[in-house]
Design a protein around this motif. Structure first.
Motif, PDB file in Angstrom:
ATOM      1  N   PHE A  13       0.830  -1.218   0.000  1.00 58.89           N
ATOM      2  CA  PHE A  13       0.000   0.000   0.000  1.00 58.89           C
ATOM      3  C   PHE A  13       0.860   1.263   0.000  1.00 58.89           C
ATOM      4  CE2 PHE A  13      -2.300  -3.423   2.096  1.00 58.89           C
ATOM      5  CZ  PHE A  13      -3.532  -3.405   1.448  1.00 58.89           C
ATOM      6  N   GLU A  14       2.099   1.130  -0.441  1.00 62.01           N
ATOM      7  CA  GLU A  14       3.011   2.270  -0.436  1.00 62.01           C
ATOM      8  C   GLU A  14       2.470   3.425  -1.273  1.00 62.01           C
ATOM      9  OE1 GLU A  14       7.648   3.376  -1.638  1.00 62.01           O
ATOM     10  OE2 GLU A  14       6.943   1.284  -1.682  1.00 62.01           O
ATOM     11  N   LYS A  15       1.936   3.131  -2.456  1.00 58.77           N
ATOM     12  CA  LYS A  15       1.431   4.193  -3.327  1.00 58.77           C
ATOM     13  C   LYS A  15       0.235   4.907  -2.702  1.00 58.77           C
ATOM     14  CE  LYS A  15       2.999   2.069  -7.645  1.00 58.77           C
ATOM     15  NZ  LYS A  15       2.592   1.529  -8.970  1.00 58.77           N
ATOM     16  N   VAL A  16      -0.570   4.178  -1.932  1.00 62.80           N
ATOM     17  CA  VAL A  16      -1.726   4.793  -1.265  1.00 62.80           C
ATOM     18  C   VAL A  16      -1.252   5.830  -0.257  1.00 62.80           C
ATOM     19  CG1 VAL A  16      -3.759   4.369   0.179  1.00 62.80           C
ATOM     20  CG2 VAL A  16      -3.118   2.717  -1.598  1.00 62.80           C
ATOM     21  N   PHE A  17      -0.270   5.463   0.565  1.00 61.49           N
ATOM     22  CA  PHE A  17       0.252   6.411   1.556  1.00 61.49           C
ATOM     23  C   PHE A  17       0.929   7.598   0.872  1.00 61.49           C
ATOM     24  CE2 PHE A  17       0.105   2.526   4.198  1.00 61.49           C
ATOM     25  CZ  PHE A  17      -0.567   3.027   5.290  1.00 61.49           C
ATOM     26  N   SER A  18       1.667   7.320  -0.174  1.00 59.83           N
ATOM     27  CA  SER A  18       2.364   8.402  -0.883  1.00 59.83           C
ATOM     28  C   SER A  18       1.380   9.383  -1.500  1.00 59.83           C
ATOM     29  CB  SER A  18       3.271   7.812  -1.965  1.00 59.83           C
ATOM     30  OG  SER A  18       4.255   6.969  -1.401  1.00 59.83           O
ATOM     31  N   SER A  19       0.229   8.885  -1.964  1.00 57.80           N
ATOM     32  CA  SER A  19      -0.774   9.764  -2.576  1.00 57.80           C
ATOM     33  C   SER A  19      -1.357  10.752  -1.575  1.00 57.80           C
ATOM     34  CB  SER A  19      -1.897   8.928  -3.200  1.00 57.80           C
ATOM     35  OG  SER A  19      -2.601   8.215  -2.194  1.00 57.80           O
ATOM     36  N   PHE A  20      -1.265  10.442  -0.280  1.00 58.11           N
ATOM     37  CA  PHE A  20      -1.762  11.350   0.763  1.00 58.11           C
ATOM     38  C   PHE A  20      -0.646  12.233   1.328  1.00 58.11           C
ATOM     39  CE2 PHE A  20      -5.140   8.143   0.856  1.00 58.11           C
ATOM     40  CZ  PHE A  20      -6.266   8.944   0.940  1.00 58.11           C
ATOM     41  N   GLY A  21       0.503  12.239   0.671  1.00 57.56           N
ATOM     42  CA  GLY A  21       1.587  13.112   1.102  1.00 57.56           C
ATOM     43  C   GLY A  21       2.419  12.552   2.229  1.00 57.56           C
ATOM     44  N   VAL A  22       2.398  11.239   2.447  1.00 53.15           N
ATOM     45  CA  VAL A  22       3.158  10.597   3.519  1.00 53.15           C
ATOM     46  C   VAL A  22       4.466  10.059   2.935  1.00 53.15           C
ATOM     47  CG1 VAL A  22       3.198   8.713   5.207  1.00 53.15           C
ATOM     48  CG2 VAL A  22       1.072   9.998   4.797  1.00 53.15           C
ATOM     49  N   ASP A  23       5.578  10.341   3.606  1.00 55.67           N
ATOM     50  CA  ASP A  23       6.873   9.784   3.204  1.00 55.67           C
ATOM     51  C   ASP A  23       6.913   8.333   3.685  1.00 55.67           C
ATOM     52  OD1 ASP A  23       9.549   9.035   2.877  1.00 55.67           O
ATOM     53  OD2 ASP A  23      10.251  11.091   3.157  1.00 55.67           O
ATOM     54  N   TYR A  24       6.623   7.401   2.797  1.00 51.47           N
ATOM     55  CA  TYR A  24       6.414   6.027   3.205  1.00 51.47           C
ATOM     56  C   TYR A  24       7.680   5.395   3.784  1.00 51.47           C
ATOM     57  CZ  TYR A  24       5.338   1.075   3.175  1.00 51.47           C
ATOM     58  OH  TYR A  24       5.163  -0.233   3.557  1.00 51.47           O
ATOM     59  N   LYS A  25       8.845   5.649   3.191  1.00 53.07           N
ATOM     60  CA  LYS A  25      10.079   5.021   3.669  1.00 53.07           C
ATOM     61  C   LYS A  25      10.400   5.430   5.104  1.00 53.07           C
ATOM     62  CE  LYS A  25      12.184   4.331  -0.883  1.00 53.07           C
ATOM     63  NZ  LYS A  25      13.352   4.607  -1.752  1.00 53.07           N
ATOM     64  N   ILE A  26      10.206   6.709   5.396  1.00 48.91           N
ATOM     65  CA  ILE A  26      10.453   7.170   6.766  1.00 48.91           C
ATOM     66  C   ILE A  26       9.405   6.586   7.708  1.00 48.91           C
ATOM     67  CG2 ILE A  26      10.476   9.195   8.255  1.00 48.91           C
ATOM     68  CD1 ILE A  26      11.759  10.752   6.031  1.00 48.91           C
ATOM     69  N   MET A  27       8.126   6.569   7.275  1.00 49.97           N
ATOM     70  CA  MET A  27       7.063   6.006   8.098  1.00 49.97           C
ATOM     71  C   MET A  27       7.342   4.531   8.408  1.00 49.97           C
ATOM     72  SD  MET A  27       2.985   5.529   7.359  1.00 49.97           S
ATOM     73  CE  MET A  27       3.275   3.955   6.538  1.00 49.97           C
ATOM     74  N   ARG A  28       7.830   3.807   7.405  1.00 49.34           N
ATOM     75  CA  ARG A  28       8.128   2.378   7.596  1.00 49.34           C
ATOM     76  C   ARG A  28       9.251   2.189   8.610  1.00 49.34           C
ATOM     77  NH1 ARG A  28      10.626  -2.341   6.097  1.00 49.34           N
ATOM     78  NH2 ARG A  28       9.319  -3.966   5.156  1.00 49.34           N
ATOM     79  N   ARG A  29      10.258   3.045   8.536  1.00 48.98           N
ATOM     80  CA  ARG A  29      11.373   2.945   9.485  1.00 48.98           C
ATOM     81  C   ARG A  29      10.899   3.257  10.910  1.00 48.98           C
ATOM     82  NH1 ARG A  29      15.795   0.209   9.516  1.00 48.98           N
ATOM     83  NH2 ARG A  29      16.240   0.894   7.373  1.00 48.98           N
ATOM     84  N   ILE A  30      10.030   4.264  11.042  1.00 48.65           N
ATOM     85  CA  ILE A  30       9.483   4.596  12.367  1.00 48.65           C
ATOM     86  C   ILE A  30       8.696   3.420  12.925  1.00 48.65           C
ATOM     87  CG2 ILE A  30       7.856   6.088  13.596  1.00 48.65           C
ATOM     88  CD1 ILE A  30       8.601   8.323  11.623  1.00 48.65           C
ATOM     89  N   LEU A  31       7.862   2.807  12.080  1.00 43.62           N
ATOM     90  CA  LEU A  31       7.072   1.657  12.518  1.00 43.62           C
ATOM     91  C   LEU A  31       7.953   0.479  12.897  1.00 43.62           C
ATOM     92  CD1 LEU A  31       4.116   1.731   9.951  1.00 43.62           C
ATOM     93  CD2 LEU A  31       3.957   2.061  12.420  1.00 43.62           C
ATOM     94  N   GLN A  32       9.032   0.292  12.166  1.00 44.63           N
ATOM     95  CA  GLN A  32       9.941  -0.815  12.466  1.00 44.63           C
ATOM     96  C   GLN A  32      10.555  -0.649  13.854  1.00 44.63           C
ATOM     97  OE1 GLN A  32      13.142  -1.252   9.646  1.00 44.63           O
ATOM     98  NE2 GLN A  32      13.494  -3.398  10.166  1.00 44.63           N
ATOM     99  N   VAL A  33      10.946   0.580  14.174  1.00 49.49           N
ATOM    100  CA  VAL A  33      11.494   0.851  15.502  1.00 49.49           C
ATOM    101  C   VAL A  33      10.428   0.656  16.576  1.00 49.49           C
ATOM    102  CG1 VAL A  33      12.502   2.623  16.985  1.00 49.49           C
ATOM    103  CG2 VAL A  33      13.237   2.426  14.603  1.00 49.49           C
ATOM    104  N   LYS A  34       9.214   1.159  16.319  1.00 47.04           N
ATOM    105  CA  LYS A  34       8.137   1.042  17.300  1.00 47.04           C
ATOM    106  C   LYS A  34       7.788  -0.424  17.565  1.00 47.04           C
ATOM    107  CE  LYS A  34       5.808   5.481  16.413  1.00 47.04           C
ATOM    108  NZ  LYS A  34       5.667   5.960  17.791  1.00 47.04           N
ATOM    109  N   LEU A  35       7.686  -1.222  16.510  1.00 48.66           N
ATOM    110  CA  LEU A  35       7.342  -2.637  16.677  1.00 48.66           C
ATOM    111  C   LEU A  35       8.450  -3.394  17.397  1.00 48.66           C
ATOM    112  CD1 LEU A  35       5.756  -3.350  13.169  1.00 48.66           C
ATOM    113  CD2 LEU A  35       4.568  -3.096  15.349  1.00 48.66           C
ATOM    114  N   THR A  36       9.694  -3.004  17.158  1.00 43.02           N
ATOM    115  CA  THR A  36      10.808  -3.621  17.877  1.00 43.02           C
ATOM    116  C   THR A  36      10.732  -3.304  19.366  1.00 43.02           C
ATOM    117  OG1 THR A  36      12.226  -3.473  15.919  1.00 43.02           O
ATOM    118  CG2 THR A  36      13.307  -3.784  18.040  1.00 43.02           C
ATOM    119  N   MET A  37      10.439  -2.046  19.695  1.00 43.98           N
ATOM    120  CA  MET A  37      10.315  -1.658  21.093  1.00 43.98           C
ATOM    121  C   MET A  37       9.119  -2.332  21.755  1.00 43.98           C
ATOM    122  SD  MET A  37      12.848   0.286  21.730  1.00 43.98           S
ATOM    123  CE  MET A  37      12.355   0.986  23.298  1.00 43.98           C
ATOM    124  N   ASP A  38       8.049  -2.547  20.988  1.00 42.55           N
ATOM    125  CA  ASP A  38       6.861  -3.202  21.541  1.00 42.55           C
ATOM    126  C   ASP A  38       7.144  -4.631  21.969  1.00 42.55           C
ATOM    127  OD1 ASP A  38       5.312  -0.997  21.220  1.00 42.55           O
ATOM    128  OD2 ASP A  38       4.440  -1.615  19.317  1.00 42.55           O
TER     129      ASP A  38
END
Length: 547
Positions: A13-38
């Motif tokens: 769903f990368e293109k969907v997030f990008s269409s809303f102005g979201v930097d998907y690569k950075i968002m994915r990295r943030i989520l990866q860190v959050k899930l690791t901490m969880d």
């Protein structure tokens, strides 16, 4: 870092997030860190079963989902019963909402209320929309797992029994309820943060966590007993106030589409069930910047509370404590029990359970009218409130602030007796006695004033029992060990053995009621036993603690 399967699925769903102005690569990295901490965070419902080694290598939230799969079995009867969908599915959605809402507040609060984003990411060249989207996706990921665990079995059973239309409508309704819960939870937090400080919000979250643990312990009793009062063929009469019971919105949609009951009242329910969740999410997204600003209050710990020493409290301390050292440790232990959240989260549900369990046994053992209750000996069920004492006595040596235990070594303490006696007195009078007074008041109403001597004897036995537990259990300085040690040590056999003393006390009490003035003789014996045991219990040296 681990590349989670969830993130690989999200990549589609990368293109969907990008269409809303979201930097998907950075968002994915943030989520990866959050899930690791969880992976290092233990869910409320699973916290007492997690070991330190497991917490370091596995995601405890995912491991805890099997408990929610078991809870889903409570909802199965409402799928399997007749075709009165408004009635049965309203209960189904009510149970589902309860589990998701309480888990949302208890375990997802650290996600919604995470201030690390502001402190770490805001100063960096990261778009705010990307940060807020990462937070929302983080919540959705775990809410998805929770929902699947709760409804997978009912969905499969509903598909087999009621067909594909039932399955499809149920899936849509569950998605709408999840949206409603996310929106309402966020707006509730926004409201609290708008008018209160961060400490008040933390207290509210803590009490919700306590309530979740307590409700899980007694919920099965309420669910089982509710079937005794249900007429499965009942037809519900629509009333205006039912529009505020939102599980009925989704029960009405099931009734409409499965039975073709296109009544005006049901159409209103259907509209509310669709519009309110979408509206709540829209309001949250519009107010998200205000929400993020108010999150800064969570870093404020509030003003230190002034301790007011009233004359009555000072008199009370002089009566129950016999030395200045004992008074000091009574105050210290009382403060720890009152203010430490980790301790309250583990102990307070047990205190609530001690209130409930005597009435559960009364209901199980007495099904006739209440006029005959006062002549029975079921007031002895109050002894069941004592069974939580061993567990709390074990917990008294643990603390989330255990590293401060060095204070015991540097304090001018001549002997250890006041430390232990002051702590146990604080437990009895600050934790157990308030619960026991509530129980006693209800028992006096049910059984009459004549049980007052019995209630006094039970309290004295509770004090004796607390000292016996202290004498048998392994000795340790109060609040000096980490809760990780409690999670790793199995105390079940010791606690079960100590519970046998409760049966002994109750048995002797029952025998005393068979004789005239027997309860008063038992009262004298109990006073003598308590005084003797208390005098002998606390002669402990540092060598015994270390050994």
């Amino acid at each position: 870092m681990q590349d989670f399967h969830t993130l690989k699925l999200l990549d589609r769903f990368e293109k969907v997030f990008s269409s809303f102005g979201v930097d998907y690569k950075i968002m994915r990295r943030i989520l990866q860190v959050k899930l690791t901490m969880d992976g290092r965070r233990v869910p409320t419902i699973f916290s007492q079963n997690a070991k330190k080694k497991d917490k370091e290598t596995n995601n405890q939230y995912i491991k805890s989902l099997w408990i929610y799969v078991l809870f889903s079995l409570f909802m199965l009867p409402f799928v399997l019963m007749g075709d009165n969908y408004l009635f049965q599915m309203s209960f189904f959605f009510g149970i589902f909402t309860f589990f998701v809402m309480t888990s949302m507040i208890a375990d997802f609060s650290s996600v919604l209320l995470d201030v690390r984003d502001r402190n770490i990411l805001f100063p960096k060249p990261v778009d705010r929309k990307t940060i807020s989207t990462a937070k929302m996706v983080h919540v959705v990921i775990y809410l998805f797992f929770l929902t699947i665990a709760l409804v997978s079995i009912p969905l499969i059973v509903g598909l087999v029994k009621n067909g594909f239309l039932f399955f499809l409508v149920l899936v849509v309704n569950i998605i709408l309820i999840d949206l409603l819960i996310v929106g309402l939870t966020a707006l509730i937090y926004l409201f609290i943060l708008r008018f209160f400080d961060g400490e008040k919000l933390k207290d509210i979250i803590n009490y919700v966590q306590i309530g979740l643990s307590l409700m899980i312990m007694i919920g099965y009793q309420l669910l089982v007993r509710s079937f005794q009062f249900m007429d499965l063929t009942v037809s519900l009469e629509p009333q205006w106030w039912q529009i505020f019971i939102f599980p009925m919105w989704y029960g009405a949609s099931m009734e409409m589409l499965m039975n073709g009951a296109f009544q005006l009242f049901y159409l209103v329910f259907l509209a509310l069930g669709i519009l309110i969740p979408l509206l709540s999410i829209w309001i949250y997204m519009k107010c998200n910047h205000v929400f993020e600003q108010n999150l800064q209050k969570l870093t404020y710990h509030g003003k230190a509370k002034e301790n007011k020493h009233s004359k009555l409290r000072s008199l009370f301390l002089r009566v129950i404590c016999h030395s200045n050292e004992e008074k000091a440790f009574f105050r210290f232990a009382s403060s720890m029990m009152k203010n430490e959240r980790d301790f309250k989260l583990k102990v307070y549900p047990s205190l609530g359970f001690s209130i409930v369990i005597p009435f559960i046994f009364i209901m199980n053992g007495f099904d006739t009218n209440l006029d005959h209750l006062s002549t029975s000996k079921l007031y002895l069920t109050i002894y069941f409130s004592l069974i939580i004492i061993p567990t709390i006595m074990i917990l008294l040596k643990f603390s989330g602030k255990y590293k401060g235990a060095w204070i015991y070594r540097v304090a001018p303490i001549q002997q250890l007796k006041p430390i232990f006696s002051g702590t146990i007195k604080a437990f009895i009078f600050k934790l157990y006695l308030p619960v026991y007074l509530v129980l006693s008041a209800v028992f006096i109403v049910l059984f009459g004033v004549g049980v007052l001597p019995d209630l006094v004897v039970v309290f004295l036995n509770a004090c004796t029992y607390a000292v016996i537990c202290f004498m048998i259990l392994k000795k340790s300085i109060p609040f000096s060990e980490s809760f990780d040690q409690y999670n790793q040590n199995s105390n079940g056999a010791i606690v079960f053995g100590l519970m046998l003393f409760v049966g002994l006390f109750a048995g002797l009490h029952f025998v005393s009621t068979l004789f005239s003035y027997g309860i008063y003789l038992y009262f004298v014996i109990t006073i003598i036993c308590l005084a003797t045991i208390w005098k002998l219990a606390f002669n402990i040296t540092w060598e015994k603690i270390i050994g």
